[in-house]
Design an enzyme around this catalytic site. Structure first.
Site, short mmCIF file in Angstrom:
data_model
loop_
_atom_site.label_atom_id
_atom_site.label_comp_id
_atom_site.label_asym_id
_atom_site.label_seq_id
_atom_site.Cartn_x
_atom_site.Cartn_y
_atom_site.Cartn_z
N HIS B 260 -12.55 60.09 48.40
CA HIS B 260 -13.62 59.97 49.39
C HIS B 260 -14.12 61.36 49.82
O HIS B 260 -15.31 61.66 49.73
CB HIS B 260 -13.10 59.19 50.60
CG HIS B 260 -14.13 59.00 51.68
ND1 HIS B 260 -14.90 57.87 51.78
CD2 HIS B 260 -14.52 59.80 52.70
CE1 HIS B 260 -15.73 57.99 52.81
NE2 HIS B 260 -15.51 59.15 53.39
N GLU B 261 -13.20 62.19 50.28
CA GLU B 261 -13.60 63.52 50.75
C GLU B 261 -14.13 64.35 49.58
O GLU B 261 -15.03 65.17 49.74
CB GLU B 261 -12.43 64.24 51.44
CG GLU B 261 -11.84 63.51 52.65
CD GLU B 261 -12.87 63.13 53.72
OE1 GLU B 261 -13.90 63.80 53.82
OE2 GLU B 261 -12.64 62.11 54.42
N HIS B 264 -17.76 63.74 49.34
CA HIS B 264 -18.49 64.58 50.30
C HIS B 264 -18.52 66.04 49.81
O HIS B 264 -19.53 66.73 49.91
CB HIS B 264 -17.78 64.56 51.67
CG HIS B 264 -18.00 63.32 52.48
ND1 HIS B 264 -19.25 62.87 52.82
CD2 HIS B 264 -17.11 62.45 53.05
CE1 HIS B 264 -19.13 61.76 53.57
NE2 HIS B 264 -17.84 61.48 53.71
N GLU B 290 -22.49 59.63 53.16
CA GLU B 290 -21.44 58.63 52.96
C GLU B 290 -21.63 57.89 51.63
O GLU B 290 -20.67 57.42 51.03
CB GLU B 290 -21.41 57.63 54.13
CG GLU B 290 -20.91 58.21 55.45
CD GLU B 290 -19.45 58.67 55.43
OE1 GLU B 290 -18.68 58.21 54.57
OE2 GLU B 290 -19.09 59.51 56.27
#
Lengths: 494, 494
Positions: B260-261, B264, B290
């Site tokens: 997830h990170e 980003h 997101e």
């Protein structure tokens, strides 16, 4: 503008400058330790912008007017505020004298030169570096004229690291130190050698953290990371970090660098938190700061008593015995050997390395010596004082980074720090008895650290170096104490 | 002031603000990762001063006048400069509307409330927290009035994370998403379980770095550290860091937080370096940001193809098999289970958690619902949409930190991000064929990352979310694509 408005504005600017300096400190520490490599270019730009902002903030006409208003009614200021104003005005006047474009050109030049110096040192190529060094010298001489000086141009350089330090004060001190040291050189005899061992970085780190804790450095108010060149970084109250470098086959290198930086770190950790957000959180002078690092590295860190207590644990954490016997270890880590490299020098010959640099810097600023003749002067002085002559530029005039960064006048701090350390040790022992006993117990170390904190550290820049020396030691810098200390040590080692 | 002077001044302020924001980002990252604990108090003060400085700099009358001058002759600006001006004026006008003392009081309140929220959550004590939350709500409502809105007060909150986003736009999207999701819930069948294993943090870190490298995140332009709450921190060009947390008995937790990170992180790493030093380095909206994190976490990170390629290596780096069979692993990491905790929710039910929060936020801002009735409304909505009812406040209304920090209007970004991710996947497949094939080779991943970079990342805030969506996907946010995607996945899992 009323006095109260001026005061509020002054304190606000102090807090802003402090916050910017704090951000710069962290950005710099991060750049040297853990920043991903591709961040270098942007980081340099951001640092440049922030430093420009600090310069702008602390040299603005508005700030000058605010300080003028305060200076008209000093009786309305507390002693602490008066000192803040005194230091702020000193920096203001000093910085205002340099034209902004000269300052910027010098910053760009030294940033480039530092990079070029690394390459020149690697290739042992002084010819390519000399013209850049000459440009830096030319700027620095020009700055000395802008800044002004009472006696000698070199004084303007010394002031950067201690506003009150003069060539005329250092000359007799170094003269006595030089003759005393040369006499003692003959006392050195046969040296013992330590076994060759390899200690992996993670074990060296455990040793480093053990030693930092043992010397009273608070690992909850700092940390230990690795860098190419060890340094101490005070970010703000509650956060003073030290760094080291691990050479697997030279475990002593990081041990003594940790003790050295730990000494700087203790100082910054123990500055009174009341000074947070002001220019008084700075140290009072680099000589006093170096006195604390050299005190822990040498006075404590190369004492027999310290290693009688800690050698066993350090051997255990290292996973291999650096040495089985504290007495042999003590002799090995104090072996006197005239050599070419300053940062590897023993406690006695170290000061000769400094005196040589001091004499060259004086020659540059007071006698017009230029970069082309420095290598020969350097070699001749090493031959004269230490009996060794560099075979390469890398082990001669190119060995230190200071000049490539435009830092002239810093070197004396190291030797003056050694002298102050001996005087502080003497003052402590007069009050509390022999250091040897104290460095063998946690309570003794706590007493010592607290003594340093109460007498030196907590003041930050609130006191002048001279007032500290006179109050704590009864007199200003005097080489007698160091010479007595080192003579006694030589008698124990040989 | 001439136009050229105004332009120079504008660009200088942009660069200053960028540098301060960069310093704040690093100070914050450091505070959350490696800062020694005793630095907390000073760090908060320094951060406060720097943030105040950014606010002052970007809301000064002088800056306003500079922007007015530029706005008089937009034809003299490049497209990029026009967009910089547009965003800067938008922030300026928005920030100018809040009285400085209200802004400061709100900052202090949320800083305290965030701390109180942690305590209240630990003790499952909503009563003690409710009055603080009510104060935050009161301030936020007041801010919404200051900021202004075309239709509903809640729109003023949404604008913080996407200036063009409106309740009226989200309502039909979420309505369709809600009914589609509730229909699909019945497709969930029996779930497979993975063996219980323990993976020590240092091994989980190796897994994390392996996955980051595999997804094209550049570890030379970032790094992976640990924090209590994982986040991504873009410090400046060439330095975008991600963090995670290691639970030894829950290795999947850090695997999916890293993916997830990392999503980003990829975004921020691939913003064009030409935008460095400007407000265009920001992302265009949190929904689009997101969409990238959820894309890597779910669309790629929970695909069978990805784990057919990487499971063996991840097992090996973990020192224990998380699962022997990619197909079983795929079924386990996609198990649908209605639950109480948003951050542990599967891909299908996740959006319901968001819709509940969105509806409550609308009720707070548009219908005058207050903190005292939130727990019951929360519980009722969970019962209605997910068929589960929280037994404690900690697993109910107190579970997220957002409201305690004054962040209302952020939650929708997560679900909108899921929808955009599905649309981007669809657009990519139209051009390059099935994702499955691409995520199994380094070349395929490189093609995918480059596609994201060229179509989304490199623009930073240079484009609007709407323009990006329309150019890349042919239309703005549309839940059809996500619903088709998840329906297909459910068919594969069950």
């Amino acid at each position: 503008m009323t006095f109260d408005q001026a005061k509020e504005s002054f304190l606000t600017t102090q807090r802003q400058a402090y916050s910017f300096l704090s951000a710069v400190a962290l950005m710099y520490w991060d750049l040297q330790t853990i920043m991903p490599p591709k961040g270098v270019s942007s980081r340099s730009q951001v640092l440049g912008t922030l430093q420009g902002e600090i310069f702008r903030l602390t040299t603005s006409d508005a700030y000058g007017a605010v300080m003028d208003t305060l200076a008209e009614a000093p009786e309305k200021l507390s002693a602490r505020e008066k000192r803040m104003l005194e230091l702020a005005q000193w920096s203001y006047n000093r910085n205002k004298k340099i034209p902004a474009d000269a300052y910027e050109a010098f910053s760009v030049l030294t940033a480039q030169a530092n990079h070029l110096w690394k390459g020149a040192k690697e290739k042992n190529d002084y010819a390519s570096f000399s013209p850049h060094l000459q440009k830096i010298i030319d700027y620095a001489r020009q700055f000395a004229e802008y800044w002004g000086y009472a006696d000698k141009p070199y004084d303007a350089m010394l002031a950067e690291y201690d506003p009150a330090l003069l060539t005329a004060q250092i000359d007799p001190i170094f003269s006595q130190l030089l003759s005393g040291t040369r006499k003692l050189l003959s006392r050195a005899g046969e040296n013992v050698a330590l076994p060759n061992v390899t200690v992996p970085p993670e074990r060296q780190k455990a040793v480093g953290e053990y030693l930092l804790a043992a010397m009273g450095y608070d690992l909850d108010a700092g940390n230990l990371f690795t860098t190419e060149h060890p340094f101490t970084c005070s970010i703000h109250s509650g956060d003073t970090r030290v760094t080291t470098k691990y050479h697997p086959t030279q475990p002593l290198s990081s041990i003594f660098s940790v003790l050295h930086e730990g000494g700087h770190g203790l100082y910054d950790q123990n500055v009174s938190p009341e000074l947070d957000g002001t220019n008084l959180r700075d140290s009072l002078s680099m000589s006093i700061h170096e006195s604390q690092s050299r005190f822990w590295e040498n006075t404590v860190g190369r004492s027999l008593a310290f290693w009688e207590t800690h050698l066993e644990k350090v051997n255990q954490l290292s996973g291999v015995a650096l040495c089985d016997d504290p007495k042999t270890f003590f002799r090995a880590i104090n072996a006197v050997r005239p050599s070419l490299i300053r940062i590897e020098a023993d406690e006695l010959t170290y000061n000769l390395h400094i005196i040589i640099r001091y004499e060259l810097e004086k020659a540059i600023f007071n006698d017009g010596v230029n970069s082309d003749t420095l290598p020969e002067l350097w070699a001749a002085k090493y031959e004269e004082y230490l009996g060794v002559r560099p075979k390469t530029y890398a082990e001669g005039v190119l060995q230190d980074s200071h000049w490539s960064g435009g830092s002239f006048g810093y070197f004396p701090s190291y030797a003056l720090g050694n002298l102050c350390a001996a005087q502080f040790a003497n003052a402590f022992e007069k009050q509390h008895g022999s250091l040897s006993g104290h460095v063998q117990t946690p309570e003794g170390i706590a007493l010592l650290v607290n003594w340093q904190k109460e007498n030196i550290h907590r003041y930050g820049a609130e006191e002048t170096p001279r007032r500290i020396m006179e109050r704590v030691c009864g007199e200003n810098i005097n080489p007698d104490f160091f010479l007595q200390y080192i003579e006694k040590k030589l008698a124990e080692v040989y």
